[in-house]
Write an enzyme that holds these catalytic residues in place. Sequence first.
Site, mmCIF file in Angstrom:
data_model
loop_
_atom_site.group_PDB
_atom_site.id
_atom_site.type_symbol
_atom_site.label_atom_id
_atom_site.label_comp_id
_atom_site.label_asym_id
_atom_site.label_seq_id
_atom_site.Cartn_x
_atom_site.Cartn_y
_atom_site.Cartn_z
ATOM 1 C CG PHE A 149 -0.121 0.009 2.406
ATOM 2 C CD1 PHE A 149 0.469 0.664 3.585
ATOM 3 C CD2 PHE A 149 -0.100 -1.474 3.227
ATOM 4 C CE1 PHE A 149 0.933 0.529 4.167
ATOM 5 C CE2 PHE A 149 0.349 -2.060 4.509
ATOM 6 C CZ PHE A 149 0.884 -0.295 5.129
ATOM 7 N NE ARG A 177 1.388 3.731 17.495
ATOM 8 C CZ ARG A 177 1.287 3.042 16.178
ATOM 9 N NH1 ARG A 177 1.588 3.892 15.382
ATOM 10 N NH2 ARG A 177 0.619 2.087 15.950
ATOM 11 C CG HIS A 205 1.894 9.682 11.978
ATOM 12 N ND1 HIS A 205 1.986 8.011 11.535
ATOM 13 C CD2 HIS A 205 3.017 9.821 12.941
ATOM 14 C CE1 HIS A 205 3.220 8.334 11.999
ATOM 15 N NE2 HIS A 205 3.816 8.955 12.503
ATOM 16 C CB THR A 242 -4.136 0.560 11.320
ATOM 17 O OG1 THR A 242 -2.157 0.378 12.862
ATOM 18 C CG2 THR A 242 -3.383 1.285 10.116
ATOM 19 N NE ARG A 290 -5.582 5.604 13.723
ATOM 20 C CZ ARG A 290 -4.322 5.163 13.123
ATOM 21 N NH1 ARG A 290 -3.423 3.986 14.382
ATOM 22 N NH2 ARG A 290 -2.991 5.324 12.196
ATOM 23 C CD GLU A 350 7.217 8.894 13.200
ATOM 24 O OE1 GLU A 350 7.067 8.097 12.574
ATOM 25 O OE2 GLU A 350 6.290 9.510 13.242
HETATM 26 P P1 GDP Z 1 -0.290 2.940 11.852
HETATM 27 O O1 GDP Z 1 0.819 3.043 12.871
HETATM 28 O O2 GDP Z 1 -1.280 2.369 13.056
HETATM 29 O O3 GDP Z 1 -0.287 4.441 11.726
HETATM 30 O O4 GDP Z 1 0.206 1.785 11.332
HETATM 31 P P2 GDP Z 1 1.148 1.236 10.130
HETATM 32 O O5 GDP Z 1 2.095 2.187 10.561
HETATM 33 O O6 GDP Z 1 0.963 0.085 9.850
HETATM 34 O O7 GDP Z 1 0.917 2.144 8.967
HETATM 35 C C1 GDP Z 1 0.691 3.366 8.241
HETATM 36 C C2 GDP Z 1 -0.455 3.780 7.368
HETATM 37 O O8 GDP Z 1 -0.630 3.122 6.358
HETATM 38 C C3 GDP Z 1 -1.450 3.769 8.723
HETATM 39 O O9 GDP Z 1 -2.054 4.420 8.778
HETATM 40 C C4 GDP Z 1 -2.873 3.207 7.459
HETATM 41 O O10 GDP Z 1 -3.045 5.010 7.126
HETATM 42 C C5 GDP Z 1 -1.885 2.878 5.750
HETATM 43 N N1 GDP Z 1 -1.563 1.898 6.628
HETATM 44 C C6 GDP Z 1 -1.780 0.749 6.775
HETATM 45 N N2 GDP Z 1 -1.931 -0.828 6.687
HETATM 46 C C7 GDP Z 1 -2.469 -0.484 5.047
HETATM 47 C C8 GDP Z 1 -3.455 -1.354 4.688
HETATM 48 O O11 GDP Z 1 -3.627 -2.405 4.740
HETATM 49 N N3 GDP Z 1 -3.999 -0.511 3.441
HETATM 50 C C9 GDP Z 1 -3.977 0.826 3.052
HETATM 51 N N4 GDP Z 1 -4.446 0.961 2.420
HETATM 52 N N5 GDP Z 1 -3.330 1.154 3.697
HETATM 53 C C10 GDP Z 1 -2.319 1.081 5.200
#
Ligand code: GDP
Length: 138
Positions: A58, A86, A116, A92, A103, A127
């Site tokens: 993604f 968090r 985020h 997520t 969320r 960051e």
């Molecule tokens: P976070 O730490 O909860 O923000 O999640 P991650 O670090 O795993 O992923 C970063 C960002 O990527 C997420 O906040 C989402 O915007 C996006 N994302 C994560 N998993 C997916 C997925 O399976 N599909 C899509 N389209 N976007 C995703």
Amino acid sequence: MPQRTFSIIKPDAVRKGYTGAILAELDRAGFRIVAAKKQSISKPQAEGFYHVHKERPFFGDLCTFMSSGPLFLMVLEKDNAIADLRKLMGATNPANAEEGTIRKKFAGSIQENAIHGSDAEETAAFEIGYWFAGYELI
Ligand code: GDP
């Protein structure tokens, strides 16, 4: 000891007019805003920010989304800021997010998930430094 974390109100939430409501949630949870700015970012800037995800399927869609409109970049501070943010953000995927989380209230999908928050001390340091100069942190 106060700890700093980095957060973004993502373009979906800014577009839907949720910036003020999300700031209110952060305020109520005791976060102090150290620095904040609303701006649009380029796709290459998004790619640099999310470089740890570059092998994920993604990645391209995520970086297109993050550069699709203005977002709100923030450095936040409180005791235990990283873990507490968090928790306040929720899972997520908003379908799995607990009741009362940002969320759960404001995210539309797993990608367009409103907010985020840094996931560890080292990522928070990277960051914060990626988006803010030292003199902006007051
Ligand atoms: P976070 O730490 O909860 O923000 O999640 P991650 O670090 O795993 O992923 C970063 C960002 O990527 C997420 O906040 C989402 O915007 C996006 N994302 C994560 N998993 C997916 C997925 O399976 N599909 C899509 N389209 N976007 C995703």
